[in-house]
Design an enzyme around this catalytic site. Structure first.
Site, PDB file in Angstrom:
ATOM      1  N   GLU A   2       0.620  -1.246   0.047  1.00  0.00           N
ATOM      2  CA  GLU A   2       0.056   0.085   0.033  1.00  0.00           C
ATOM      3  C   GLU A   2       0.649   1.228   0.108  1.00  0.00           C
ATOM      4  OE1 GLU A   2      -2.912  -0.052   2.718  1.00  0.00           O
ATOM      5  OE2 GLU A   2      -3.939  -1.776   2.005  1.00  0.00           O
ATOM      6  N   GLU A  50      -5.002  -8.821   0.682  1.00  0.00           N
ATOM      7  CA  GLU A  50      -5.778  -8.370   1.909  1.00  0.00           C
ATOM      8  C   GLU A  50      -7.491  -8.223   1.829  1.00  0.00           C
ATOM      9  OE1 GLU A  50      -4.516  -4.954   4.516  1.00  0.00           O
ATOM     10  OE2 GLU A  50      -2.315  -5.700   4.219  1.00  0.00           O
TER      11      GLU A  50
HETATM   12  C1  BGP Z   1      -4.399  -2.041   5.376  1.00  0.00           C
HETATM   13  C2  BGP Z   1      -3.005  -2.359   5.753  1.00  0.00           C
HETATM   14  C3  BGP Z   1      -3.101  -3.365   7.135  1.00  0.00           C
HETATM   15  C4  BGP Z   1      -4.257  -3.255   7.989  1.00  0.00           C
HETATM   16  C5  BGP Z   1      -5.613  -3.121   7.296  1.00  0.00           C
HETATM   17  C6  BGP Z   1      -6.523  -2.810   7.942  1.00  0.00           C
HETATM   18  O1  BGP Z   1      -4.251  -0.747   4.859  1.00  0.00           O
HETATM   19  O2  BGP Z   1      -2.126  -2.652   4.826  1.00  0.00           O
HETATM   20  O3  BGP Z   1      -1.614  -3.331   7.651  1.00  0.00           O
HETATM   21  O4  BGP Z   1      -3.820  -2.629   8.881  1.00  0.00           O
HETATM   22  O5  BGP Z   1      -5.506  -2.167   6.299  1.00  0.00           O
HETATM   23  O6  BGP Z   1      -6.778  -1.682   8.263  1.00  0.00           O
HETATM   24  P1  BGP Z   1      -7.067  -0.846   9.927  1.00  0.00           P
HETATM   25  O7  BGP Z   1      -5.915  -1.688  10.779  1.00  0.00           O
HETATM   26  O8  BGP Z   1      -6.715   0.518   9.616  1.00  0.00           O
HETATM   27  O9  BGP Z   1      -8.158  -1.225   9.988  1.00  0.00           O
END
Ligand code: BGP
Length: 477
Positions: free
Chosen positions: A166, A378
């Site tokens: 990201e 993800e």
């Molecule tokens: C993405 C990241 C992850 C994870 C996920 C969930 O942006 O790659 O590392 O954190 O989002 O986001 P959040 O933890 O802000 O809910």
């Protein structure tokens, strides 16, 4: 009739070093920018640290065993640069290399394919101190040197590599919104320069890997939020086009084509914020793009674009990092677009829209624009989970994942080549800005914000047993 998922489909789950490992100063590890950033009061939810996180560093065997019992086909994890090079460059730390050797071997012992992210945001603080990290072109060489060390050490056993997680998020949060290190706001000029450095780091890493291991599979993971025009008003359709060029294609075109979208470039020129490039950069970006094997997609939500007046809202409006539904504010780029809520879609407690069809749109767009295979690196639901009589019932998570898998199946019927689906996340872990109370895992971890709370014991949730069946039936559950 649906084609269904391919036989060798990689059912997986994901994590990132800073969010799970803990052991923040164990065995020679250096300090990362996140180790430092979370300690600044007011930046993240209750300034919660990953010092101990869920202690995966010491409990990886237990975690991998649970993965094996679940039948997981792939586990996506990231490597902490500061374990390998405590100072970012210079001397390599053998103990750090050894940890990931152990983790990879443990996965392979059970036939779980390791999918390794080279960089998931935790940059050595030493590089910040030496030359302001990503703001300096010097980081490209240090990044490639670090990546090559990983390829040399693990390339014989790791086939799937993700160069960077990201880039769109860590750069926009770091230089526009002030919510990731180095915490800068509205610094458009530096934001685009930083991105160019990251693009060069990504591209040179791809070239290095393919030279060493031509059969390796590589791509970057992009946080892709497909966008709807607010309504049929032409100015809102144009807002969507601007959003796509500047927020989506700006990165994906680099990964897939090795060039910046022309109209976005023209906008940057009009603002005087085009990045400085060196001779030969374009050539390197193109060569790397030709070698990339897939587009990694982190899909959570779709968004809406509406025309935003030149005096309209900016990027620094407040997000909802507390889980109090309805507290997120609208953000945007003055003169182009803003992103209001979508009344047609339900949201999570953190105001993220829930839109399963979006995952199909991601795959479709990537297929028709780039003709690249897709790795869903993800996808998942952050929620408050509760333990009841030693169990965690999370039907909401099962419903969320099931609906997304259904849409993914349709994407495959649409002709998309989808190689893997990794849920976020495997165990509960630290959410960068939202602490430990926002949980994503199949496996519950007994801990709260307080470092001394909880036993860190693992409890498989209902979704764990459900996903086991999904894997067994190759997505027919
Ligand atoms: C993405 C990241 C992850 C994870 C996920 C969930 O942006 O790659 O590392 O954190 O989002 O986001 P959040 O933890 O802000 O809910």
């Amino acid at each position: 009739k649906s084609k269904g998922f391919p036989k060798d489909f990689l059912w997986g789950s994901a994590s990132a070093a800073y969010q799970v490992e803990g052991g923040w100063d164990a065995d020679g590890k250096g300090v990362s920018n996140w180790d430092k950033f979370v300690r600044i009061p007011g930046k993240t939810f209750k300034a919660t640290t990953g010092d101990k996180a869920v202690d995966h560093y010491h409990r990886y065997k237990e975690d991998v065993k649970l993965m094996a019992e679940m039948g997981l086909k792939t586990y996506r994890f990231s490597i902490a640069w500061t374990r390998i090079y405590p100072n970012g460059n210079g001397e390599v730390n053998e103990a750090g290399l050894q940890f990931y050797d152990n983790l990879i071997n443990e996965l392979l012992k059970y036939g779980i394919e390791p999918m390794v992210t080279v960089y998931h945001w935790d940059m050595p603080q030493a590089l910040e101190d030496q030359y302001h990290g990503w703001e300096s072109r010097q980081i490209v060489d240090d990044y490639v040197n670090y990546a090559k060390t990983l390829f040399e050490r693990y390339g014989d056993r790791v086939k799937y590599w993700i160069t960077m997680n990201e880039q769109n998020i860590f750069t926009s949060f770091g230089w526009l919104k002030g919510m990731h290190p180095p915490g800068k706001e509205n610094d458009m000029k530096t934001f685009y320069q930083v991105n160019h450095h990251a693009n060069m780091a990504h591209a040179k890493t791809v070239l290095a890997l393919k030279e060493m291991y031509p059969d390796a599979k590589v791509g970057a993971s992009f946080a892709y939020s497909p966008c709807y025009a607010y309504d049929r008003k032409p100015e809102n359709a144009m807002a969507k086009a601007d959003y796509d060029d500047l927020q989506n294609y700006w990165w994906m075109d680099i990964y897939a084509y090795g060039r910046y979208p022309r109209s976005a470039w023209a906008y940057l020129e009009s603002q005087g914020v085009t990045p400085q490039m060196e001779d030969g950069d374009e050539d390197i970006l193109k060569k790397a793009a030709a070698l990339v094997d897939f587009m990694g997609v982190n899909y959570y939500q779709t968004c809406v674009a509406e025309y935003n007046d030149i005096n309209g809202v900016g990027m620094t409006n407040t997000m909802n990092n507390t889980g109090e539904k309805g507290t997120a504010q609208v953000q945007g780029v003055p003169g182009l677009y803003k992103n209001p809520a979508n009344d047609f879609l339900p949201t999570t407690d953190w105001d993220w829209t829930i839109d399963p069809m979006g995952i199909r749109m991601c795959c479709r767009d990537i297929t028709s624009r780039y003709d690249l295979p897709v790795v869903i690196s993800e996808n998942g639901l952050g929620a408050f989970d509760k333990v009841e009589d030693g169990q965690v019932h999370d039907p909401y998570r099962i419903a969320y994942l099931k609906a997304h898998i259904e849409e993914l199946k349709k994407a495959i019927d649409d002709g998309c080549r989808v190689l893997a689906y990794c849920t976020w996340s495997y165990t509960d872990l630290l959410s960068w800005l939202n602490g430990y109370q926002k949980r994503y895992g199949f496996v519950y971890v007994d801990r709260e914000e307080d470092e001394n709370s909880g036993t860190l014991n693992r409890i498989p949730k209902d979704s764990y047993y459900w996903y086991k069946k999904v894997i067994e039936t190759n997505g027919e559950e």
